[in-house]
Design a protein around this motif. Structure first.
Motif, PDB file in Angstrom:
ATOM      1  N   PRO A 169      50.029  36.466  42.558  1.00 16.88           N
ATOM      2  CA  PRO A 169      49.737  35.212  41.869  1.00 16.88           C
ATOM      3  C   PRO A 169      49.621  34.047  42.844  1.00 16.88           C
ATOM      4  O   PRO A 169      50.182  34.071  43.932  1.00 16.88           O
ATOM      5  N   ALA A 170      48.896  33.039  42.415  1.00 20.18           N
ATOM      6  CA  ALA A 170      48.847  31.801  43.180  1.00 20.18           C
ATOM      7  C   ALA A 170      49.874  30.825  42.610  1.00 20.18           C
ATOM      8  O   ALA A 170      50.653  30.239  43.347  1.00 20.18           O
ATOM      9  N   ASN A 171      49.875  30.657  41.308  1.00 18.40           N
ATOM     10  CA  ASN A 171      50.761  29.660  40.681  1.00 18.40           C
ATOM     11  C   ASN A 171      51.505  30.235  39.486  1.00 18.40           C
ATOM     12  O   ASN A 171      51.539  29.641  38.424  1.00 18.40           O
ATOM     13  N   ASP A 172      52.100  31.382  39.651  1.00 22.32           N
ATOM     14  CA  ASP A 172      52.789  32.038  38.550  1.00 22.32           C
ATOM     15  C   ASP A 172      53.825  32.983  39.153  1.00 22.32           C
ATOM     16  O   ASP A 172      53.777  33.273  40.344  1.00 22.32           O
ATOM     17  N   THR A 173      54.731  33.482  38.341  1.00 26.73           N
ATOM     18  CA  THR A 173      55.650  34.489  38.850  1.00 26.73           C
ATOM     19  C   THR A 173      54.894  35.802  38.985  1.00 26.73           C
ATOM     20  O   THR A 173      53.906  36.038  38.280  1.00 26.73           O
ATOM     21  N   ARG A 174      55.340  36.658  39.881  1.00 27.33           N
ATOM     22  CA  ARG A 174      54.667  37.943  40.094  1.00 27.33           C
ATOM     23  C   ARG A 174      54.591  38.754  38.808  1.00 27.33           C
ATOM     24  O   ARG A 174      53.549  39.292  38.473  1.00 27.33           O
ATOM     25  N   LYS A 175      55.701  38.849  38.107  1.00 28.38           N
ATOM     26  CA  LYS A 175      55.761  39.675  36.898  1.00 28.38           C
ATOM     27  C   LYS A 175      54.845  39.119  35.805  1.00 28.38           C
ATOM     28  O   LYS A 175      54.083  39.861  35.190  1.00 28.38           O
ATOM     29  N   ALA A 176      54.909  37.822  35.561  1.00 28.45           N
ATOM     30  CA  ALA A 176      54.077  37.214  34.515  1.00 28.45           C
ATOM     31  C   ALA A 176      52.593  37.353  34.851  1.00 28.45           C
ATOM     32  O   ALA A 176      51.777  37.664  33.976  1.00 28.45           O
ATOM     33  N   TYR A 177      52.249  37.138  36.109  1.00 30.02           N
ATOM     34  CA  TYR A 177      50.848  37.249  36.520  1.00 30.02           C
ATOM     35  C   TYR A 177      50.363  38.690  36.389  1.00 30.02           C
ATOM     36  O   TYR A 177      49.284  38.947  35.875  1.00 30.02           O
ATOM     37  N   ARG A 178      51.183  39.631  36.852  1.00 31.26           N
ATOM     38  CA  ARG A 178      50.814  41.048  36.759  1.00 31.26           C
ATOM     39  C   ARG A 178      50.592  41.442  35.300  1.00 31.26           C
ATOM     40  O   ARG A 178      49.613  42.102  34.974  1.00 31.26           O
ATOM     41  N   GLU A 179      51.472  40.998  34.410  1.00 27.58           N
ATOM     42  CA  GLU A 179      51.308  41.312  32.984  1.00 27.58           C
ATOM     43  C   GLU A 179      50.024  40.714  32.433  1.00 27.58           C
ATOM     44  O   GLU A 179      49.320  41.349  31.645  1.00 27.58           O
ATOM     45  N   ARG A 180      49.702  39.495  32.861  1.00 24.62           N
ATOM     46  CA  ARG A 180      48.459  38.855  32.398  1.00 24.62           C
ATOM     47  C   ARG A 180      47.233  39.611  32.918  1.00 24.62           C
ATOM     48  O   ARG A 180      46.273  39.836  32.186  1.00 24.62           O
ATOM     49  N   VAL A 181      47.276  40.023  34.179  1.00 22.02           N
ATOM     50  CA  VAL A 181      46.163  40.776  34.767  1.00 22.02           C
ATOM     51  C   VAL A 181      45.969  42.092  34.021  1.00 22.02           C
ATOM     52  O   VAL A 181      44.851  42.440  33.622  1.00 22.02           O
ATOM     53  N   LYS A 210      46.889  42.965  31.020  1.00 20.89           N
ATOM     54  CA  LYS A 210      46.420  42.725  29.651  1.00 20.89           C
ATOM     55  C   LYS A 210      44.921  42.401  29.643  1.00 20.89           C
ATOM     56  O   LYS A 210      44.167  42.900  28.811  1.00 20.89           O
ATOM     57  N   LYS A 211      44.495  41.595  30.595  1.00 22.08           N
ATOM     58  CA  LYS A 211      43.076  41.223  30.684  1.00 22.08           C
ATOM     59  C   LYS A 211      42.212  42.460  30.969  1.00 22.08           C
ATOM     60  O   LYS A 211      41.172  42.660  30.354  1.00 22.08           O
ATOM     61  N   PHE A 212      42.671  43.307  31.897  1.00 27.04           N
ATOM     62  CA  PHE A 212      41.921  44.509  32.237  1.00 27.04           C
ATOM     63  C   PHE A 212      41.950  45.523  31.091  1.00 27.04           C
ATOM     64  O   PHE A 212      40.970  46.236  30.874  1.00 27.04           O
ATOM     65  N   ASP A 213      43.047  45.581  30.346  1.00 32.01           N
ATOM     66  CA  ASP A 213      43.073  46.414  29.140  1.00 32.01           C
ATOM     67  C   ASP A 213      41.934  45.990  28.211  1.00 32.01           C
ATOM     68  O   ASP A 213      41.247  46.827  27.629  1.00 32.01           O
ATOM     69  N   GLY A 214      41.727  44.680  28.109  1.00 26.02           N
ATOM     70  CA  GLY A 214      40.641  44.156  27.286  1.00 26.02           C
ATOM     71  C   GLY A 214      39.269  44.537  27.827  1.00 26.02           C
ATOM     72  O   GLY A 214      38.360  44.871  27.053  1.00 26.02           O
ATOM     73  N   PHE A 215      39.100  44.517  29.155  1.00 24.13           N
ATOM     74  CA  PHE A 215      37.825  44.924  29.750  1.00 24.13           C
ATOM     75  C   PHE A 215      37.521  46.380  29.420  1.00 24.13           C
ATOM     76  O   PHE A 215      36.396  46.724  29.038  1.00 24.13           O
ATOM     77  N   PHE A 216      38.515  47.252  29.584  1.00 24.53           N
ATOM     78  CA  PHE A 216      38.312  48.667  29.277  1.00 24.53           C
ATOM     79  C   PHE A 216      38.032  48.865  27.786  1.00 24.53           C
ATOM     80  O   PHE A 216      37.203  49.694  27.417  1.00 24.53           O
ATOM     81  N   ALA A 217      38.699  48.097  26.923  1.00 25.27           N
ATOM     82  CA  ALA A 217      38.464  48.206  25.477  1.00 25.27           C
ATOM     83  C   ALA A 217      37.037  47.790  25.123  1.00 25.27           C
ATOM     84  O   ALA A 217      36.387  48.422  24.282  1.00 25.27           O
ATOM     85  N   GLU A 218      36.533  46.727  25.760  1.00 25.80           N
ATOM     86  CA  GLU A 218      35.137  46.306  25.544  1.00 25.80           C
ATOM     87  C   GLU A 218      34.175  47.438  25.868  1.00 25.80           C
ATOM     88  O   GLU A 218      33.226  47.695  25.130  1.00 25.80           O
ATOM     89  N   LEU A 262      44.480  48.271  42.400  1.00 24.19           N
ATOM     90  CA  LEU A 262      43.634  47.135  42.048  1.00 24.19           C
ATOM     91  C   LEU A 262      43.718  46.121  43.183  1.00 24.19           C
ATOM     92  O   LEU A 262      44.797  45.847  43.696  1.00 24.19           O
ATOM     93  N   ASP A 263      42.574  45.608  43.564  1.00 20.83           N
ATOM     94  CA  ASP A 263      42.485  44.579  44.595  1.00 20.83           C
ATOM     95  C   ASP A 263      41.569  43.499  44.037  1.00 20.83           C
ATOM     96  O   ASP A 263      40.347  43.676  43.963  1.00 20.83           O
ATOM     97  N   LEU A 264      42.156  42.396  43.606  1.00 22.17           N
ATOM     98  CA  LEU A 264      41.377  41.323  42.988  1.00 22.17           C
ATOM     99  C   LEU A 264      40.484  40.633  44.009  1.00 22.17           C
ATOM    100  O   LEU A 264      40.782  40.616  45.207  1.00 22.17           O
ATOM    101  N   ALA A 265      39.405  40.061  43.514  1.00 24.65           N
ATOM    102  CA  ALA A 265      38.517  39.275  44.373  1.00 24.65           C
ATOM    103  C   ALA A 265      39.311  38.094  44.929  1.00 24.65           C
ATOM    104  O   ALA A 265      40.134  37.495  44.249  1.00 24.65           O
ATOM    105  N   GLY A 266      39.058  37.795  46.194  1.00 20.06           N
ATOM    106  CA  GLY A 266      39.751  36.678  46.823  1.00 20.06           C
ATOM    107  C   GLY A 266      41.078  37.101  47.425  1.00 20.06           C
ATOM    108  O   GLY A 266      41.452  38.271  47.406  1.00 20.06           O
ATOM    109  N   ASP A 267      41.764  36.121  47.950  1.00 21.94           N
ATOM    110  CA  ASP A 267      43.073  36.352  48.551  1.00 21.94           C
ATOM    111  C   ASP A 267      43.897  35.090  48.351  1.00 21.94           C
ATOM    112  O   ASP A 267      43.358  33.979  48.353  1.00 21.94           O
ATOM    113  N   VAL A 268      45.185  35.258  48.181  1.00 23.64           N
ATOM    114  CA  VAL A 268      46.059  34.103  47.991  1.00 23.64           C
ATOM    115  C   VAL A 268      46.341  33.480  49.354  1.00 23.64           C
ATOM    116  O   VAL A 268      46.799  34.144  50.280  1.00 23.64           O
TER     117      VAL A 268
END
Length: 176
Positions: A38-50, A52-60, A78-84
């Protein structure tokens, strides 16, 4: 005119319901993935958000599979675009900096089964989009994880969807 609109609406509904595959996504040790920092979030909260978002991509994408098909996905990296960059935003304000050299990547295995449970396709995939900044459909797109989403959509339409369609066409036609 009203009957024509009603028939068009019904035919659209029929086409839309013909595609409604399901997906189950397993995340194998996401805390050890290459980059979901994460850039501006806790590791756990950011990981959960990521996740969940990817679960949505696969569901689409699964919605584009024929009705009754099941897609089982196990994501192993998983390796997100960009780097912190911890210095880019000033003291205590890290930012995710997106440059060509920080391309998105994902590793996963999958199995697709038809409505009878027969295996349609399976493989291990290692996707990396080295040209991600040149290939995005919309320059003004500001959706979070847009590069990763586009990479998955491109792979799905070029690789998995044709395999599923080829399988479906090879099935014996059932007379009605």
């Amino acid at each position: 005119m009203r009957k024509i609109l009603l028939l068009c609406g019904l035919s659209f509904f029929t086409v839309a319901t013909a595609y409604a595959g399901e997906v189950s996504v397993q995340w194998q040790q996401p805390e050890k993935f290459t980059d979901i920092r994460p850039a501006n979030d806790t590791r756990k909260a950011y990981r959960e958000r990521v996740l969940k978002k990817f679960d949505g991509f696969f569901a689409e994408l699964a919605n584009k599979l024929p009705e009754g098909y099941k897609w089982e996905v196990t994501v192993t990296d998983l390796d997100l675009a960009g780097d912190v960059d911890y210095f880019a935003g000033g003291a205590g304000n890290p930012l995710r900096v997106v440059k060509d050299i920080y391309s998105p990547a994902i590793k996963f295995s999958y199995v697709v089964r038809d409505k009878h449970g027969e295996e349609v396709a399976s493989a291990e995939e290692k996707l990396r989009d080295m040209g991600f900044m040149q290939t995005l459909n919309s320059v003004n797109n500001s959706d979070e994880f847009r590069y990763e989403r586009q990479m998955l959509q491109d792979w799905f339409s070029k690789e998995l969807q044709p395999k599923v369609e080829q399988y479906a066409q090879a099935l014996p036609k059932v007379s009605q």
